[in-house]
Design an enzyme around this catalytic site. Structure first.
Site, PDB file in Angstrom:
ATOM      1  N   GLU A 174      68.957  24.420  81.739  1.00  0.00           N
ATOM      2  CA  GLU A 174      70.204  25.179  82.697  1.00  0.00           C
ATOM      3  C   GLU A 174      69.974  24.889  84.000  1.00  0.00           C
ATOM      4  O   GLU A 174      70.809  25.668  84.630  1.00  0.00           O
ATOM      5  CB  GLU A 174      70.129  26.772  81.932  1.00  0.00           C
ATOM      6  CG  GLU A 174      70.130  26.698  80.447  1.00  0.00           C
ATOM      7  CD  GLU A 174      71.692  26.580  79.860  1.00  0.00           C
ATOM      8  OE1 GLU A 174      72.595  27.087  80.618  1.00  0.00           O
ATOM      9  OE2 GLU A 174      71.891  25.918  78.771  1.00  0.00           O
ATOM     10  N   HIS A 250      70.288  34.000  81.731  1.00  0.00           N
ATOM     11  CA  HIS A 250      69.499  33.179  82.682  1.00  0.00           C
ATOM     12  C   HIS A 250      68.602  33.849  83.621  1.00  0.00           C
ATOM     13  O   HIS A 250      68.623  34.849  83.858  1.00  0.00           O
ATOM     14  CB  HIS A 250      70.414  32.292  83.824  1.00  0.00           C
ATOM     15  CG  HIS A 250      71.334  31.177  83.031  1.00  0.00           C
ATOM     16  ND1 HIS A 250      72.684  31.098  83.300  1.00  0.00           N
ATOM     17  CD2 HIS A 250      71.226  30.049  82.248  1.00  0.00           C
ATOM     18  CE1 HIS A 250      73.314  30.123  82.694  1.00  0.00           C
ATOM     19  NE2 HIS A 250      72.364  29.502  82.091  1.00  0.00           N
ATOM     20  N   CYS A 370      75.406  32.313  90.819  1.00  0.00           N
ATOM     21  CA  CYS A 370      75.693  31.238  89.863  1.00  0.00           C
ATOM     22  C   CYS A 370      76.636  30.240  90.369  1.00  0.00           C
ATOM     23  O   CYS A 370      76.739  29.197  90.035  1.00  0.00           O
ATOM     24  CB  CYS A 370      76.444  31.961  88.489  1.00  0.00           C
ATOM     25  SG  CYS A 370      75.712  33.169  87.902  1.00  0.00           S
TER      26      CYS A 370
HETATM   27  O1  SUG Z   1      77.141  29.439  81.007  1.00  0.00           O
HETATM   28  N1  SUG Z   1      79.857  31.441  81.342  1.00  0.00           N
HETATM   29  C1  SUG Z   1      78.645  31.029  81.849  1.00  0.00           C
HETATM   30  C2  SUG Z   1      78.052  31.828  83.356  1.00  0.00           C
HETATM   31  C3  SUG Z   1      77.002  30.990  83.790  1.00  0.00           C
HETATM   32  C4  SUG Z   1      76.498  31.709  84.855  1.00  0.00           C
HETATM   33  N2  SUG Z   1      75.506  30.990  85.627  1.00  0.00           N
HETATM   34  C5  SUG Z   1      74.352  31.435  86.028  1.00  0.00           C
HETATM   35  N3  SUG Z   1      73.902  32.855  85.599  1.00  0.00           N
HETATM   36  N4  SUG Z   1      73.368  30.634  86.640  1.00  0.00           N
HETATM   37  C6  SUG Z   1      77.482  30.647  80.944  1.00  0.00           C
HETATM   38  O2  SUG Z   1      77.527  31.476  80.218  1.00  0.00           O
HETATM   39  C7  SUG Z   1      81.923  31.625  79.890  1.00  0.00           C
HETATM   40  C8  SUG Z   1      83.011  30.827  79.852  1.00  0.00           C
HETATM   41  C9  SUG Z   1      83.914  31.666  78.904  1.00  0.00           C
HETATM   42  O3  SUG Z   1      83.425  32.445  78.073  1.00  0.00           O
HETATM   43  O4  SUG Z   1      85.313  31.324  79.020  1.00  0.00           O
HETATM   44  C10 SUG Z   1      80.746  31.072  80.611  1.00  0.00           C
HETATM   45  O5  SUG Z   1      80.529  29.826  80.376  1.00  0.00           O
END
Ligand code: SUG
Length: 447
Positions: A174, A250, A370
């Site tokens: 990730e 994460h 993020c």
């Molecule tokens: O991978 N949300 C992302 C959020 C990523 C956050 N990144 C970090 N923590 N670095 C994920 O879960 C949600 C998309 C949706 O539900 O429409 C999403 O992909």
């Protein structure tokens, strides 16, 4: 020579929407089916980038991806014109269709893992795009991410690019969301801290029960090998499976570091004390390492997940002070804002707290940290970066106008199936690649 950390924020794409795609990510599931505003989302992101630029930081922009991803739909058996592919997929496989519409590449902390030249065997900055295998919608990102990173960091004398790890859950990666670099100064060799959720090849080891652990130890080790890091300057820590089960999908939802500061929750890691001792030993004693642990009694895990206290950016300002860049959700929580006010009075390098509204992103579980990918670099390396991606007053104005011209004010689930949205998106991205001087990075441009 001058060294600093540059932040490359993801520009939110034209299809930004709430589809509830990320099991284990509390905000994504609870906002599923809400109406989104791509225009507002992009502007919130741009305002944060501009604010960091105005604080004297080096700030860059990472372009979004082409969505809906009709190429993936064709691989999955949909055929005909692009409009037919979209209409049929939306009707016959609505869950798959929603996934290929996601603008999730906006969270560039997941775009790649980056090791600065001070840490690598060949003295280059190394980039490995994350394969993001755990979520189908995110597994569509790494090839184009690699294209965009290569278009931003072209110079082969300074930059080395790797292919993403094998697309399999054993090597679930990730990216920088689970990677923190601690150092006494940006140009000095640092300790790279890789945090993983589970062991891919040993099911007897601890692992979460309810939600997936997206990132494996084996992926961390592979990236460290690819980047030519020395074992004496790497620490691998396992995330506490219990907090993954509470929505910490994460590590950057429960810990954040910068230079000689690691800011983390008491429950963040397995074998916390042993591992932090190893970190201290590898960091050395020349500079004080500040391990700022937040206790349960100060902020609960649930409150941290709700407010994203740890999904803050800890940055070093030009005057030498550190600042925390937090989402307004932290300010709105009496507990968290009181904690942060008290923290800046303490004897640590953190002396300023700045709050920004990134609510459109927060509703999908993406806070300030993020949205950014960090690259520690020298002035000379900065000169080798594609200069068109670096934020300044002119680029800020141009990108705001670009968003006004191309982005919809609102998107609901039904709007995603409008074939016109793909055309709007391609027109916007084609113009963006000219603004950012990226060349052809998207499938529709490459033919
Ligand atoms: O991978 N949300 C992302 C959020 C990523 C956050 N990144 C970090 N923590 N670095 C994920 O879960 C949600 C998309 C949706 O539900 O429409 C999403 O992909």
């Amino acid at each position: 020579m001058k060294f600093f950390e540059a932040n490359f924020d993801g520009l939110v794409g034209p299809t930004h929407n709430y589809a509830g795609l990320s099991i284990g990510n509390v905000a994504s599931l609870s906002n599923a089916k809400n109406t989104s505003s791509p225009r507002q989302a992009a502007k919130q992101g741009l305002s944060k980038m501009k604010a960091l630029h105005d604080l004297g930081m080096v700030q860059g922009v990472l372009a979004p991806q082409e969505r809906p991803d009709v190429y993936t739909l064709r691989r999955l058996g949909f055929s005909g014109s692009d409009a037919q592919v979209i209409t049929n997929a939306a009707k016959q496989a609505p869950a798959v269709f929603k996934a290929v519409c996601s603008a999730s590449s906006m969270w560039t902390a997941n775009a790649a893992t980056i090791s600065p030249s001070a840490d690598t065997a060949d003295g280059k900055i190394h980039f490995t795009p994350a394969n993001l295998t755990n979520k189908f919608h995110r597994s569509l990102e790494p090839v184009t991410t690699g294209n965009i990173l290569q278009a931003m960091f072209r110079n082969q004398e300074h930059f080395a690019h790797h292919t993403h790890l094998p697309d399999n859950d054993h090597f679930g990666d990730e990216g920088a969301a689970n990677h923190t670099r601690l150092c006494s100064a940006y140009g000095k060799r640092g300790v790279e801290l890789f945090v993983f959720g589970r062991y891919a090849f040993d099911s007897s080891k601890p692992a979460p029960q309810r939600f997936p652990a997206r990132h494996t130890l084996e992926a961390c080790e592979a990236v460290a090998r690819l980047h030519g890091l020395s074992d004496e300057h790497v620490v691998y820590m396992q995330q506490n499976p219990d907090v993954i089960d509470q929505g910490v999908f994460h590590n950057d939802v429960i810990a954040v570091g910068n230079q000689n500061v690691l800011f983390y929750h008491q429950q963040a890691f397995v074998d916390s004390q042993t591992k932090l001792n190893e970190l201290q030993r590898k960091f050395g004693n020349d500079t004080e390492l500040f391990l700022i642990e937040v206790k349960d009694s100060e902020v609960s895990v649930a409150e941290a997940v709700k407010t994203y206290l740890f999904n803050t950016q800890v940055i070093s300002l030009p005057n030498g002070e550190m600042a925390i860049i937090a989402p307004t959700e932290c300010q709105e929580s009496a507990t968290v804002s009181a904690y942060l006010n008290e923290l800046k009075q303490r004897n640590t390098p953190i002396k300023q707290i700045h709050y920004y509204d990134v609510k459109q992103s927060m509703r999908n579980g993406g806070g300030p940290a993020c949205l950014r990918l960090r690259v520690a670099m020298s002035e000379q390396e900065k000169q080798a970066v594609n200069q068109h991606v670096l934020m300044n007053d002119q680029l800020f104005a141009t990108l705001n106008q670009w968003v006004d011209k191309h982005y919809r004010d609102e998107i609901s689930e039904a709007d995603l199936a409008d074939p016109q949205l793909l055309q709007e998106s391609r027109t916007a991205l084609d113009e963006l690649t000219q603004i950012l001087n990226l060349g052809s990075v998207y499938p529709f441009q490459r033919g």
